[in-house]
Design an enzyme around this catalytic site. Structure first.
Site, PDB file in Angstrom:
ATOM      1  CB  CYS A 265      -8.402  -9.505  51.462  1.00 30.84           C
ATOM      2  SG  CYS A 265      -6.646  -9.780  51.747  1.00 30.84           S
TER       3      CYS A 265
ATOM      4  CB  CYS B 270      -6.816   2.560  56.342  1.00 31.45           C
ATOM      5  SG  CYS B 270      -5.693   3.707  55.618  1.00 31.45           S
TER       6      CYS B 270
ATOM      7  CB  CYS C 185      -5.621  -8.407  58.821  1.00 32.18           C
ATOM      8  SG  CYS C 185      -4.293  -8.839  57.693  1.00 32.18           S
TER       9      CYS C 185
ATOM     10  CB  CYS D 131      -8.542  -5.632  57.615  1.00 31.88           C
ATOM     11  SG  CYS D 131      -8.859  -5.114  55.918  1.00 31.88           S
TER      12      CYS D 131
ATOM     13  CD  GLU E  60     -16.185   0.291  49.077  1.00 31.79           C
ATOM     14  OE1 GLU E  60     -17.364   0.556  49.361  1.00 31.79           O
ATOM     15  OE2 GLU E  60     -15.318   0.078  49.936  1.00 31.79           O
TER      16      GLU E  60
ATOM     17  CB  CYS F 116      -6.614   4.381  47.735  1.00 29.82           C
ATOM     18  SG  CYS F 116      -6.492   2.876  48.706  1.00 29.82           S
TER      19      CYS F 116
HETATM   20  N1  SAH Z   1      -3.492  -5.983  51.703  1.00 27.73           N
HETATM   21  C1  SAH Z   1      -2.516  -4.957  51.637  1.00 27.73           C
HETATM   22  C2  SAH Z   1      -3.023  -3.735  50.947  1.00 27.73           C
HETATM   23  C3  SAH Z   1      -4.191  -3.068  51.655  1.00 27.73           C
HETATM   24  S1  SAH Z   1      -3.538  -1.696  52.426  1.00 27.73           S
HETATM   25  C4  SAH Z   1      -2.012  -4.654  53.014  1.00 27.73           C
HETATM   26  O1  SAH Z   1      -2.619  -5.102  53.968  1.00 27.73           O
HETATM   27  O2  SAH Z   1      -0.986  -4.001  53.113  1.00 27.73           O
HETATM   28  C5  SAH Z   1      -4.705  -1.249  53.584  1.00 27.73           C
HETATM   29  C6  SAH Z   1      -4.008  -0.674  54.803  1.00 27.73           C
HETATM   30  O3  SAH Z   1      -5.011  -0.340  55.743  1.00 27.73           O
HETATM   31  C7  SAH Z   1      -3.105  -1.705  55.448  1.00 27.73           C
HETATM   32  O4  SAH Z   1      -1.983  -1.115  56.037  1.00 27.73           O
HETATM   33  C8  SAH Z   1      -4.043  -2.251  56.483  1.00 27.73           C
HETATM   34  O5  SAH Z   1      -3.350  -2.933  57.458  1.00 27.73           O
HETATM   35  C9  SAH Z   1      -4.718  -0.999  56.957  1.00 27.73           C
HETATM   36  N2  SAH Z   1      -5.965  -1.276  57.674  1.00 27.73           N
HETATM   37  C10 SAH Z   1      -6.749  -2.356  57.575  1.00 27.73           C
HETATM   38  N3  SAH Z   1      -7.806  -2.253  58.416  1.00 27.73           N
HETATM   39  C11 SAH Z   1      -7.677  -1.082  59.062  1.00 27.73           C
HETATM   40  C12 SAH Z   1      -8.461  -0.407  60.048  1.00 27.73           C
HETATM   41  N4  SAH Z   1      -9.589  -0.924  60.524  1.00 27.73           N
HETATM   42  N5  SAH Z   1      -8.016   0.781  60.499  1.00 27.73           N
HETATM   43  C13 SAH Z   1      -6.898   1.347  59.993  1.00 27.73           C
HETATM   44  N6  SAH Z   1      -6.125   0.763  59.070  1.00 27.73           N
HETATM   45  C14 SAH Z   1      -6.500  -0.446  58.596  1.00 27.73           C
HETATM   46 FE1  SF4 Z   2      -6.179  -8.205  53.330  1.00 25.11          FE
HETATM   47 FE2  SF4 Z   2      -7.059  -6.270  54.897  1.00 25.11          FE
HETATM   48 FE3  SF4 Z   2      -5.093  -7.852  55.727  1.00 25.11          FE
HETATM   49 FE4  SF4 Z   2      -4.605  -6.075  53.769  1.00 25.11          FE
HETATM   50  S1  SF4 Z   2      -5.151  -5.621  55.884  1.00 25.11           S
HETATM   51  S2  SF4 Z   2      -3.978  -8.242  53.843  1.00 25.11           S
HETATM   52  S3  SF4 Z   2      -6.620  -6.103  52.721  1.00 25.11           S
HETATM   53  S4  SF4 Z   2      -7.208  -8.494  55.298  1.00 25.11           S
END
Ligand code: SAH
Ligand code: SF4
Length: 380
Positions: free
Chosen positions: A118, A348, A122, A125, A96, A111
């Site tokens: 991934c 995000c 996390c 996420c 996406e 974006c």
């Molecule tokens: N993998 C990289 C790039 C993705 S950025 C990274 O993690 O930095 C996506 C951003 O959205 C990151 O800061 C991530 O931590 C944040 N994110 C992930 N899940 C989210 C959620 N449920 N609510 C708000 N932000 C979230």
């Molecule tokens: Fe991967 Fe989501 Fe963690 Fe970013 S925030 S490193 S996309 S699992």
């Protein structure tokens, strides 16, 4: 005939690779320069319309090559004007891409995703719950931005830089520093002044903290850096971001201090998800200030965006405001990022490809019937 299997896509080749590719068909570097202009300045995909190239040469190129984007399988525009594209790649995988306009809607950031899924899981996420993972190629990465420009009709690149799609944030699905070579090639194409022409100052790459790759990222690309920090102690960060066990906070902060090009004019952004009762107290805010002491830093506070099955809650706005005030009183920029495009799951951490959602649904249905799911896990 199926072009995708028989012909080489010229998108995604670096300038040098394009010159080398042209050499294999007996063409001089000038041909690569012409193609570059058509593909990346004009957005042209049809050799027959590349009018500065002779008809004979157009035909010869079309026999061997294509200029292809990922296929848009769905385009959704949010009530807040955020737009999301679901893209399908040649192997059927999906990712996406989202366009997030600024408040004035005159500019905005595209974006882009760097992986299908991934590997990092996390806990907050949605992307990290996706089973299928592979790196995206350079063509698939820069192709996302090109699809967005197609959608807004912003070719050719205007000389004055006046266009809505003004910035790139590498903040979609995937960890860019686990796919650095392809990400670097794609961003170098996007930054090239004779093509797409987005300056490195308008590009921000977000990493969850892949410490050993940060220096190279700064040296080679010189883009703005964002760190998904999200916690101020190793104990909490270990729990919500497993990568912290590999590269703990002290190492991460050291790599930030050494990031090439960071300065007061170009601060490192620390992204901080507000998770109710986990990391959102005033004491956490004060610890955060201690952590970044001496660094050219700014913050982005992101209220947690829930997704189906997520285990966290979003703190109330007063808690988030109090957290922000502590950072701001210490002189830092610390805006609260209001979620955009929630209604189309474009905010995000909500990205996850549709096929995976459907597959997950299918897996559930199959499990209920006692049938095994054969789609599981491609390591990356
Ligand atoms: N993998 C990289 C790039 C993705 S950025 C990274 O993690 O930095 C996506 C951003 O959205 C990151 O800061 C991530 O931590 C944040 N994110 C992930 N899940 C989210 C959620 N449920 N609510 C708000 N932000 C979230
Ligand atoms: Fe991967 Fe989501 Fe963690 Fe970013 S925030 S490193 S996309 S699992």
């Amino acid at each position: 005939m199926n072009d995708t299997t028989t012909k080489t896509n010229l998108i995604g080749l670096s300038r040098d690779q394009l010159i080398a590719e042209m050499a294999t068909v007996g063409e001089k570097p000038f041909r690569a320069k012409q193609l570059w202009h058509w593909m990346y300045n004009r957005g042209e995909t049809d050799f027959a319309k590349m009018t500065s190239i002779s008809k004979t040469m157009q035909g010869a190129l079309a026999e061997r090559y294509v200029v292809r984007r990922p296929v848009v399988t769905k385009e959704l525009t949010s009530t807040d004007t955020t737009r999301k594209w679901l893209l399908k790649f040649d192997d059927g995988n999906e990712a996406e891409t989202v366009y997030i306009p600024d408040a004035d809607e005159e500019r905005g950031a595209v974006c882009i995703s760097t992986q299908v899924g991934c590997t990092l899981t996390c806990r907050f996420c949605h992307t990290g719950t996706q089973l299928l993972v592979r790196n995206l190629g350079a063509a698939e990465i820069v192709g996302q931005f090109m699809v967005a420009r197609d959608s807004y009709g912003e070719w050719p690149t205007p000389d004055d830089g006046g266009r809505r799609l003004s910035n790139i944030v590498v903040m979609g699905m995937g960890e860019p520093l686990y796919n650095f070579e392809n990400v670097a090639t794609a961003l170098e194409i996007a930054m090239d002044g004779e093509g797409i022409g987005i300056s490195r100052r308008r590009i921000t790459l977000s990493t969850s903290g892949v410490v050993p790759m940060m220096k190279e990222c700064g040296e080679r690309l010189g883009v703005n850096l964002a760190i998904s920090l999200h916690a101020v102690t190793d104990e909490v960060r270990d729990r919500i971001m497993p990568i912290n066990k590999k590269y703990p906070l002290a190492e991460l902060m050291r790599a930030c201090r050494e990031y090439p090009g960071a300065s007061n004019a170009r601060r490192i952004t620390f992204e901080y998800i507000m998770l109710k009762g986990v990391n959102d107290s005033p004491a956490d805010a004060r610890a955060l200030l201690k952590l970044v002491k001496g660094l050219p830093a700014k913050f982005n506070l992101i209220p947690f965006n829930p997704w189906p099955g997520s285990e966290f809650e979003t703190p109330d706005i007063r808690t988030t405001k109090a957290f922000s005030d502590i950072l701001q009183d210490a002189g830092y920029s610390a805006p609260i990022r209001m979620p955009r495009g929630r209604d189309i799951l474009a905010a995000c951490g909500q990205l996850r490809s549709e096929s995976q959602r459907e597959r997950a649904g299918l897996a559930k249905a199959r499990a209920a019937q006692g049938i095994e799911d054969g789609h599981h896990k491609v390591g990356a």
